[in-house]
Write an enzyme that holds these catalytic residues in place. Structure first.
Site: not given
Length: 301
Positions: A39, A128
């Site tokens: 993660d 993004y």
């Protein structure tokens, strides 16, 4: 290359799933990892995964891919798209492990008017794209043996993507509106995964070469618009008995989104063909395969 499995990150994403399935089919030893065991929001998990796996190579398919949500979750997008890859690349340098890192056409602003080559200046339009561009710089600046693959418009028989969205929308209504002034190359996750694993095989056969370092563009061959892509999806769906909707072309301005998209993000993939001797299939062939697979999954057994 060192002995050891391929470590595939982002195991639950479209590309991660395609990589794991194809690695299994090719009998390539691999370990596919995802949250919570791996993660980027918990960087200590990155080091633990690399230590536990002792991989010969890492393919990083983990990323924040929700383009619009990135605008209001910038910190999370940068953690996933810059900070995590930076940590992964640092570990690759320390352990002398090659890294294949996946990036995006959204690092460009779409104003060139022709397909982008790898050396063209980047100019992302939103969080993004900016976070992915920052990730590219982090990976390439790490000192690791690294390949950055920019791709575009990824779709698959698995997961959430444009093809699945169009098929579901057509089942709800007979009339759709789709943007027709953004150009690019739809890219099947399965085809991209195949290309990545072909690169892995070359690295194992040839060892690392200086010409492998850097950015490469990797998309399915050809180009279209989102409207053209939708029409192609419905062409295939109709062959399988799906009702075909009316698809009205509209301008980007008629479908506002939180993030501005590049109007023309076509990528020139000549460098990939020259250095690695590979060309991905035509996007229309990919669309036929993927839509057929989606519809076959939907049929009762």
């Amino acid at each position: 290359m060192k002995p050891g499995p391929i470590l595939i990150t982002g195991a639950t994403g479209q590309l991660g799933m395609a990589l794991a399935l194809q690695a299994s089919a090719r009998e390539l030893a691999h370990v596919a990892v995802g949250r919570p065991d791996f993660d980027f929001d918990a960087l200590d998990t990155v080091g633990r995964c690399v230590a536990a796996t002792a991989p010969s190579l890492i393919v990083n398919a983990a990323a924040w891919t929700a383009v619009d949500a990135a605008e209001t979750n910038a910190d999370a997008a940068y953690r996933a798209n810059r900070d995590g890859p930076e940590e992964l690349a640092a570990l690759c340098r320390i352990h002398e492990i090659p890294l294949i890192h996946v990036s995006t056409d959204y690092v460009f602003d779409g104003e060139k008017g022709a397909p982008y080559v790898e050396a063209d200046p980047v100019a992302p339009l939103g969080v993004y794209g900016a976070s992915k561009e920052a990730g590219e710089r982090a990976v390439l600046g790490s000192g690791a043996d690294a390949i950055v693959l920019r791709t575009a418009w990824v779709f698959s028989a698995r997961g959430k993507n444009f093809a699945r969205t169009m098929i579901n929308a057509a089942r709800r209504t007979g009339a759709l509106k789709v943007v027709a002034d953004q150009r690019g190359a739809p890219t099947a996750a399965e085809d991209l995964a195949g290309a990545i694993l072909d690169i892995v095989v070359k690295l194992r056969r040839n060892g690392w070469r200086t010409e492998y370092q850097g950015v490469f563009h990797a998309t399915n061959t050809g180009e279209t618009t989102w409207h053209g892509f939708a029409e192609a999806i419905f062409d295939v769906a109709a062959l399988h008995g799906e009702a075909r909707p009316t698809v009205t072309p509209i301008a980007t301005a008629d479908w506002p989104t939180p993030t501005k998209r590049p109007a023309d993000s076509r990528l020139d993939c000549t460098k990939l063909a020259t250095i690695f001797q590979m060309t991905l299939p035509d996007w229309r062939d990919a669309t036929h395969r993927v839509v057929t697979a989606i519809l076959s999954q939907d049929r009762p057994t």
